[in-house]
Enzyme design. Structure first.
Site, PDB file in Angstrom:
ATOM      1  N   LYS A 112      -5.148  13.753  -1.212  1.00 51.99           N
ATOM      2  CA  LYS A 112      -4.400  14.458  -2.117  1.00 51.99           C
ATOM      3  C   LYS A 112      -5.050  14.282  -3.388  1.00 51.99           C
ATOM      4  O   LYS A 112      -5.189  15.624  -4.044  1.00 51.99           O
ATOM      5  CB  LYS A 112      -2.914  13.505  -2.689  1.00 51.99           C
ATOM      6  N   LYS A 196      -0.846  17.177  11.866  1.00 49.96           N
ATOM      7  CA  LYS A 196       0.512  16.754  11.864  1.00 49.96           C
ATOM      8  C   LYS A 196       1.424  18.046  10.983  1.00 49.96           C
ATOM      9  O   LYS A 196       0.755  18.668  10.292  1.00 49.96           O
ATOM     10  CB  LYS A 196       0.729  15.435  11.142  1.00 49.96           C
ATOM     11  N   LYS A 199       4.899  19.604   5.102  1.00 52.99           N
ATOM     12  CA  LYS A 199       5.323  20.890   4.262  1.00 52.99           C
ATOM     13  C   LYS A 199       4.382  21.755   3.622  1.00 52.99           C
ATOM     14  O   LYS A 199       4.371  22.628   3.199  1.00 52.99           O
ATOM     15  CB  LYS A 199       6.486  20.448   3.284  1.00 52.99           C
TER      16      LYS A 199
HETATM   17  P1  TYM Z   1       7.971  11.707   3.549  1.00 54.52           P
HETATM   18  O1  TYM Z   1       8.815  12.031   2.584  1.00 54.52           O
HETATM   19  O2  TYM Z   1       6.289  12.286   3.547  1.00 54.52           O
HETATM   20  O3  TYM Z   1       8.197  11.753   4.989  1.00 54.52           O
HETATM   21  C1  TYM Z   1       9.260  11.287   5.356  1.00 54.52           C
HETATM   22  C2  TYM Z   1       9.293  10.466   6.833  1.00 54.52           C
HETATM   23  O4  TYM Z   1       8.921  11.516   7.846  1.00 54.52           O
HETATM   24  C3  TYM Z   1       7.729  11.248   8.538  1.00 54.52           C
HETATM   25  N1  TYM Z   1       7.025  12.324   8.972  1.00 54.52           N
HETATM   26  C4  TYM Z   1       6.555  12.388  10.310  1.00 54.52           C
HETATM   27  N2  TYM Z   1       7.099  11.961  11.421  1.00 54.52           N
HETATM   28  C5  TYM Z   1       6.384  12.598  12.425  1.00 54.52           C
HETATM   29  N3  TYM Z   1       5.822  13.820  12.542  1.00 54.52           N
HETATM   30  C6  TYM Z   1       5.299  14.241  11.352  1.00 54.52           C
HETATM   31  N4  TYM Z   1       4.895  15.556  11.473  1.00 54.52           N
HETATM   32  C7  TYM Z   1       5.892  13.801  10.109  1.00 54.52           C
HETATM   33  N5  TYM Z   1       5.516  14.202   9.017  1.00 54.52           N
HETATM   34  C8  TYM Z   1       6.411  13.219   8.182  1.00 54.52           C
HETATM   35  C9  TYM Z   1       6.900  10.159   7.755  1.00 54.52           C
HETATM   36  O5  TYM Z   1       6.361   9.245   8.468  1.00 54.52           O
HETATM   37  C10 TYM Z   1       8.214   9.506   6.918  1.00 54.52           C
HETATM   38  O6  TYM Z   1       8.902   8.274   7.804  1.00 54.52           O
HETATM   39  N6  TYM Z   1       6.188   7.301   1.397  1.00 54.52           N
HETATM   40  C11 TYM Z   1       7.158   7.932   2.214  1.00 54.52           C
HETATM   41  C12 TYM Z   1       8.411   7.751   1.588  1.00 54.52           C
HETATM   42  C13 TYM Z   1       9.023   6.444   1.219  1.00 54.52           C
HETATM   43  C14 TYM Z   1       9.227   5.430   1.958  1.00 54.52           C
HETATM   44  C15 TYM Z   1       9.581   4.172   0.942  1.00 54.52           C
HETATM   45  C16 TYM Z   1       9.571   5.316   3.339  1.00 54.52           C
HETATM   46  C17 TYM Z   1       9.039   5.971  -0.079  1.00 54.52           C
HETATM   47  N7  TYM Z   1       9.366   4.603   0.029  1.00 54.52           N
HETATM   48  C18 TYM Z   1       9.986   3.203   1.571  1.00 54.52           C
HETATM   49  C19 TYM Z   1       9.906   4.118   4.204  1.00 54.52           C
HETATM   50  C20 TYM Z   1       9.921   2.822   2.997  1.00 54.52           C
HETATM   51  C21 TYM Z   1       6.869   9.453   2.584  1.00 54.52           C
HETATM   52  O7  TYM Z   1       6.065   9.898   1.931  1.00 54.52           O
HETATM   53  O8  TYM Z   1       7.556  10.030   3.374  1.00 54.52           O
END
Ligand code: TYM
Length: 333
Positions: A112, A196, A199
């Site tokens: 990023k 993957k 968005k």
């Molecule tokens: P975020 O908001 O980017 O994504 C949310 C969840 O979706 C999963 N994910 C996917 N799984 C399978 N295939 C894909 N293409 C795909 N794209 C996204 C992500 O792995 C995630 O589980 N840092 C985290 C948010 C967060 C968090 C936390 C998660 C903040 N604090 C504490 C767990 C515990 C994030 O950016 O997720």
């Protein structure tokens, strides 16, 4: 029961199919026999400088999608991160035990910040994984259901937990494990099936958003990139596009990959895509109705979130007080 914690960022009007199959589906399944806490991580979303009104709207929308997917606020705690101030407070303590180089090795940060350049990259983006560790450690979390892309952040969380335990004594915090379900841990872009689904995809046609018009979704599935063979079989290396479609099909119908391969034996990609489009639309249509039901009644939604924040806060304050004490901050009398 084991404690579960997970969250998603409200950085888009709609979650996508990767979020749903990689994480949300696991969240719903785990709440039956675990003590689950699910969070809308709005503080994390600030790292991309959202418009304030848009962020507020997306925070409610994200919560509505958790509920529509089956997160049950009677059994699980559902809340908004910024409603519980302990998240930001613990993040500061953890910032003070995280190495600069250690944080700099996070591949999501490297990717990023490369895109944003030195001036566009904030310190918040740098310490993003430390705030995530705070989210998890605050609740003495045992298991964190996430997709594959969060694995490295979970490793950092474990390292920080172990550091706290060696510095301040065994049992200071629980060392959490990632819960990553291999079959759906990485859902791929429909147009670029080796990347993957995300968005920030290059083309919107590779993405299936849960709140997209079902007609658009069906068209995107029918125009998904496959390969020049004819055979429908699961082989992610040789046939990433077809394999991704089979993964999605299997996850949404609970049918095994071999049974799908058998059903489509001798049939063409067109048949597979047409049927999968129907499966996805049949899932999305009632899902969208439920989301709109929650969004049409923001007062009820806000009350659910307020109740969740109250329950989360009681747990979080306990851990925060324990850690303030261990770090040597003078207790206020
Ligand atoms: P975020 O908001 O980017 O994504 C949310 C969840 O979706 C999963 N994910 C996917 N799984 C399978 N295939 C894909 N293409 C795909 N794209 C996204 C992500 O792995 C995630 O589980 N840092 C985290 C948010 C967060 C968090 C936390 C998660 C903040 N604090 C504490 C767990 C515990 C994030 O950016 O997720």
């Amino acid at each position: 029961a084991a404690r579960i914690f997970s969250g998603m960022q409200p950085t888009s009007d709609s979650l996508h199919l990767g979020n749903h199959l990689g994480a949300l589906t696991q969240w719903v399944a785990l709440q039956d026999d675990h003590d689950a806490i699910y969070c809308v991580v709005d503080l994390h979303a600030l790292t991309v400088a959202p418009d304030p009104a848009v962020l507020r709207d997306r925070t409610r929308r994200t919560a509505a999608q958790y509920l529509a997917a089956g997160v049950d606020p009677q059994r699980s705690i559902l809340f908004v991160q910024s409603h519980v101030s302990a998240h930001a407070e613990l993040a500061w303590l953890l910032n003070c035990i995280t190495g600069f180089g250690e944080a700099g090795r996070m591949t999501q940060f490297k990717d990023k910040s490369l895109k944003l350049g030195a001036e566009g990259t904030t310190v918040g983006l740098f310490t993003y994984p430390v705030l995530m560790a705070a989210d998890i450690l605050l609740y003495d979390t045992d298991l964190v259901p996430v997709g594959e892309d969060q694995r490295q952040h979970l490793e950092l969380t474990r390292d920080l937990a172990q550091r706290l335990n060696s510095r301040f004594g065994a049992g200071t915090v629980v060392v959490p494990d990632a819960h990553i379900v291999k079959a759906t841990a990485k859902i791929f872009d429909l147009q670029e099936p080796t990347a993957k689904m995300s968005k920030s995809a290059a083309s919107p046609n590779g993405l299936i958003e849960l709140l997209d018009d079902p007609k658009v979704v069906a068209r995107r599935i029918r125009s998904a990139v496959t390969d020049t063979e004819r055979e429908i079989r699961y082989d992610p290396v040789a046939k990433p596009g077809v394999s991704n479609l089979l993964t999605i099909y299997s996850a949404l119908t609970d049918r095994s990959l071999p049974s799908l391969e058998a059903e489509y034996d001798g049939r063409g990609y067109g048949d597979l895509k047409k049927d999968l489009a129907e499966v996805v639309v049949a899932f999305l249509t009632p899902f969208q109705e439920r989301v709109h039901g929650y969004l049409d009644d923001p007062a009820t939604l806000d009350a659910v979130l307020s109740d969740g924040a109250e329950r989360a806060e009681a747990l979080a304050q306990d851990t925060l007080a324990r850690l303030y004490d261990r770090f040597g901050l003078l207790r206020r009398v």
